[in-house]
Write a protein that holds these residues in place. Structure first.
Motif, PDB file in Angstrom:
ATOM      1  N   LYS A  20      50.585  48.867  -2.135  1.00  0.00           N
ATOM      2  CA  LYS A  20      49.910  47.609  -1.805  1.00  0.00           C
ATOM      3  C   LYS A  20      49.020  47.810  -0.581  1.00  0.00           C
ATOM      4  O   LYS A  20      49.463  48.364   0.440  1.00  0.00           O
ATOM      5  CB  LYS A  20      50.954  46.522  -1.557  1.00  0.00           C
ATOM      6  CG  LYS A  20      50.372  45.196  -1.097  1.00  0.00           C
ATOM      7  CD  LYS A  20      50.428  45.029   0.397  1.00  0.00           C
ATOM      8  CE  LYS A  20      49.694  43.823   0.913  1.00  0.00           C
ATOM      9  NZ  LYS A  20      49.885  43.610   2.363  1.00  0.00           N
ATOM     10  N   GLY A 221      50.371  35.778   2.760  1.00  0.00           N
ATOM     11  CA  GLY A 221      50.924  37.120   2.941  1.00  0.00           C
ATOM     12  C   GLY A 221      51.642  37.622   1.693  1.00  0.00           C
ATOM     13  O   GLY A 221      52.315  38.655   1.725  1.00  0.00           O
ATOM     14  N   ASP A 224      52.496  41.430  -0.473  1.00  0.00           N
ATOM     15  CA  ASP A 224      53.646  42.341  -0.315  1.00  0.00           C
ATOM     16  C   ASP A 224      54.689  42.019  -1.395  1.00  0.00           C
ATOM     17  O   ASP A 224      55.269  42.911  -2.016  1.00  0.00           O
ATOM     18  CB  ASP A 224      54.338  42.132   1.045  1.00  0.00           C
ATOM     19  CG  ASP A 224      53.414  42.328   2.221  1.00  0.00           C
ATOM     20  OD1 ASP A 224      52.477  43.127   2.117  1.00  0.00           O
ATOM     21  OD2 ASP A 224      53.647  41.669   3.259  1.00  0.00           O
ATOM     22  N   LYS A 279      55.182  39.459  10.763  1.00  0.00           N
ATOM     23  CA  LYS A 279      54.185  39.222   9.719  1.00  0.00           C
ATOM     24  C   LYS A 279      53.924  40.457   8.860  1.00  0.00           C
ATOM     25  O   LYS A 279      53.346  40.366   7.777  1.00  0.00           O
ATOM     26  CB  LYS A 279      52.902  38.792  10.442  1.00  0.00           C
ATOM     27  CG  LYS A 279      51.799  38.339   9.541  1.00  0.00           C
ATOM     28  CD  LYS A 279      50.562  38.047  10.373  1.00  0.00           C
ATOM     29  CE  LYS A 279      49.358  37.870   9.469  1.00  0.00           C
ATOM     30  NZ  LYS A 279      48.209  38.612   9.982  1.00  0.00           N
TER      31      LYS A 279
HETATM   32 MG    MG Z   1      50.367  40.811   5.107  1.00  0.00          MG
END
Ligand code: MG
Ligand code: ADP
Ligand code: ASP
Length: 486
Positions: A20, A221, A224, A279
Motif C-alpha cells: 500500500k 486513512g 491501510d 496516524k
Molecule cells: Mg495514512
C-alpha cells in the motif's frame, strides 16, 4: 480452496505481497518513480498495489464539496480544476503515446462526472455522508488509474481493478465496515486470475461499495485497511504499508524530533497505537491481518532499503512504555442528567451519537454525569439538540488526548508516578477510563500537545549516550530508574 478440497499455490497465498502506498508516496513524479522501483523489487511474488489519493487531494475534494454545498460552485470547480491539472501533469511526465491518450480520456471522463456531482451538491445545498463518500472516492479512482499506467509504461504488466467492485461494505457512510464473506469472495474472484497470469493488480484504497453498488469509504486513512482486507482475502504472505516515515516510531516524529523507529511490535501493541491516534496506521488495519496471521511491515518509500517496523503476532521483549500517541481535535463532552445515569440514559445517548455517526473515544461515569471524548466535533450541536429534555450536553473544543501506550502499563505504578510530576504544571487531566491496561491517557489543551509529548518522550525514551539500539534499551533504563531524565 479450489472446490476439490485441494489448495492451489494461489489459495495458499505463499507469495502474494500486498503493497500500500500512501498519499505522499504517490504525490509527484519522483514518488511514483520510486513506487515503480519498489514494485519492481517485489516481482518474484504476486503483487497487489493499493494506492491512496495523491497527498492532499482528499482534503481538497472535501473542501470542494463543502464549497459547492454552500453555493460557492465557482470555488469548488476551481479546486477540482487544480486537482485535474496536477493529475494531467503527472500523466504527461509518466506515460506516453496511446496509453497516455487513453489515460487522458479516462481522467477527463472521471473529472466530468466529478464536476456534475459538484453541480448537484450546489443544487441540493447539502453534502451528506453518502454524497461525501462518492465525492472523496474520486481521489483514489484517479491515482490508481495513473499508477497502473505508470507501471505499464515502466514495462510492468499491471491491471487496474476498481476496488468498489470487490470490497463490499455495510452502508455506514463515512466509515463503512466490510461484509467479510462477500468481500473475501469478490477479492479472490477478481484478483486471483490476474495474479495467476503474472499481472500486478492495482486498486485504489479507501473506497468500497455496498452490495447494491452504492459507493462507500472505509474512513479517513482507510487505504491501510484496504490493503489488510485484500491481504487477508488472498492469504498474503505480507502486507507492506509504504509511507513517509521509517516505520512506527516511539512517537509522531512531527511532534518530537527524538522519536525513533520501533523495529518489531505485536499486533495488539500496534492496534493500540493506531486506536489512540498514531496516524501512521488506520485503526482497523490490523484486525484482518491478525485473523490470518499476516505480518504487516511499515516502510519508508523514500528510503526503501530501511528495515521499517515489522508487526506480527509476537514482538520481542515487552517494554513498559512502547510509544506515545497524540490525538488532536478532540472535544471533551459532559452529559448531565438530573435523574442520574441509568441504562435508559446510556441507550438514549448512544443511539443519538450513533445516529450522528459520532464515534466516542473514552467514557467515564459518575452519578448524574457522563464524560466522553469525541473526535468529530461538528456533530455536537445536533446531538445536544436531539438530547434536549433528556440530558444537558456541554463540550470544550481544542483538546488533545496524549497516551502512553504499553503492556500492562496501568499496572506499573512507577510509570504514572514518573509521568505525573513531569506534566503537573501543564493543566492536564489524567484519563483512566479506557478499558484496557495498555494506556495511561492525558487530556490536554491542543496548543500544549507538542510540549507534553516532548516531555513524556524525554522521560521514557531518554537517549543514553552510547546505546546502539534505542528501541529496547532505553525503556529498560527507564524501568530501572536509570534514565538521565529520571
Ligand atoms: Mg495514512
Ligand atoms: P500515508 O499518507 O502514507 O498514509 P499518513 O500521513 O497517514 O501517511 O501517516 C504517516 C504519518 O503518521 C507520519 O508522517 C507521522 O507524522 C504520523 N505519525 C503519527 N504517529 C506516528 C508514529 N508513532 N510513528 C510514525 N509516524 C507517526
Ligand atoms: N485518501 C484517503 C484519506 O486521505 C485515504 C488514505 O489516504 O488512506 O483519508
Amino acid at each position: 480452496m479450489n472446490g476439490r478440497g485441494q489448495q492451489s499455490r494461489f489459495d495458499r497465498g505463499d507469495d502474494v505481497v500486498v503493497m500500500k502506498f500512501g498519499g505522499t508516496s504517490v504525490e509527484d513524479t519522483a514518488a511514483i518513480r520510486r513506487l515503480i522501483g519498489i514494485v519492481q523489487s517485489r516481482l518474484s511474488a504476486q503483487v497487489v498495489v493499493v494506492v491512496s489519493a495523491l497527498a492532499r487531494v482528499t482534503d481538497q475534494l472535501l473542501e470542494a464539496g463543502n464549497a459547492a454545498a454552500k453555493g460557492h460552485l465557482g470555488s469548488a470547480l476551481a479546486t477540482v480544476r487544480d486537482i485535474y491539472v496536477r493529475h494531467e501533469e503527472l500523466a504527461d511526465s509518466l506515460v506516453d503515446g496511446s496509453a497516455h491518450r487513453a489515460l487522458d480520456r479516462e481522467l477527463r471522463g472521471e473529472f466530468r462526472t466529478l464536476e456534475s456531482l459538484l453541480h448537484s451538491l450546489e443544487g441540493s445545498r447539502q453534502l451528506d455522508l453518502r454524497a461525501q463518500d462518492q465525492l472523496l472516492g474520486f481521489g483514489e479512482c484517479f491515482s490508481s488509474r495513473l499508477v497502473k499506467e505508470a507501471l505499464c509504461e515502466a514495462g510492468i504488466s499491471a491491471a487496474h481493478v476498481d476496488a468498489r467492485t470487490c470490497i463490499v461494505t455495510d452502508a455506514r457512510h463515512g466509515q463503512a465496515s466490510p461484509v467479510w464473506d462477500a468481500t473475501n469472495q469478490q477479492v479472490r474472484d477478481t484478483l486471483a486470475p490476474l495474479l495467476e497470469s503474472g499481472r500486478v493488480a492495482v486498486l485504489g484504497g479507501f473506497i468500497a461499495s455496498t452490495s447494491d453498488g452504492v459507493p462507500t469509504t472505509l474512513g479517513r486513512g482507510g487505504s491501510d485497511f484496504s490493503a489488510a482486507i485484500v491481504g487477508a482475502a488472498l492469504c498474503a504472505s505480507r502486507v507492506e504499508i509504504w509511507t513517509d516515515v521509517d516505520g512506527i516510531m516511539t512517537t509522531d516524529p512531527k511532534l518530537c524530533s527524538d522519536a525513533r523507529v520501533i523495529r518489531k511490535m505485536s499486533f495488539d501493541e500496534a492496534a493500540e497505537l493506531a486506536h489512540f491516534g498514531a496516524k501512521v496506521l488506520h485503526p482497523a488495519t490490523l484486525a484482518p491481518a491478525v485473523r490470518e496471521n499476516i505480518p504487516v511491515y511499515v516502510l519508508n518509500s523514500k528510503r526503501p532499503e530501511g528495515e521499517g517496523t515489522e508487526i506480527a503476532a509476537r514482538a520481542g521483549a515487552g517494554n513498559v512504555v512502547h510509544a506515545i500517541t497524540a490525538k488532536r481535535k478532540v472535544a471533551a463532552v459532559e452529559i448531565e442528567s438530573e435523574r442520574g445515569v441509568d441504562s435508559e440514559l446510556l441507550r438514549a445517548v448512544y443511539a443519538v451519537f450513533d445516529a450522528h455517526s459520532c464515534a466516542v473515544d473514552v467514557m467515564a461515569m459518575s452519578p448524574g454525569r457522563m464524560s466522553l471524548l469525541v473526535s468529530s466535533t461538528g456533530a455536537l450541536p445536533g446531538i445536544a439538540a436531539d438530547l434536549e429534555g433528556v440530558a444537558k450536553v456541554r463540550w470544550e473544543n481544542h483538546k488533545a488526548l496524549v497516551c502512553l501506550v504499553g503492556k500492562n502499563i496501568r499496572r506499573q505504578p512507577d510509570v504514572a508516578s514518573r509521568a505525573l510530576p513531569a506534566v503537573a504544571d501543564m493543566d492536564v487531566r489524567v484519563m483512566c477510563q479506557g478499558a484496557s491496561d495498555r494506556t495511561i491517557s492525558f487530556l490536554a489543551e491542543e496548543s500544549n500537545v507538542e510540549e507534553l509529548v516532548q516531555r513524556l518522550h524525554a522521560l521514557f525514551f531518554a537517549k543514553p549516550e552510547t546505546s546502539p539500539d534505542w528501541g529496547e534499551v532505553s525503556v529498560a533504563f527507564c524501568q530501572a530508574g536509570l534514565s538521565p531524565a529520571g
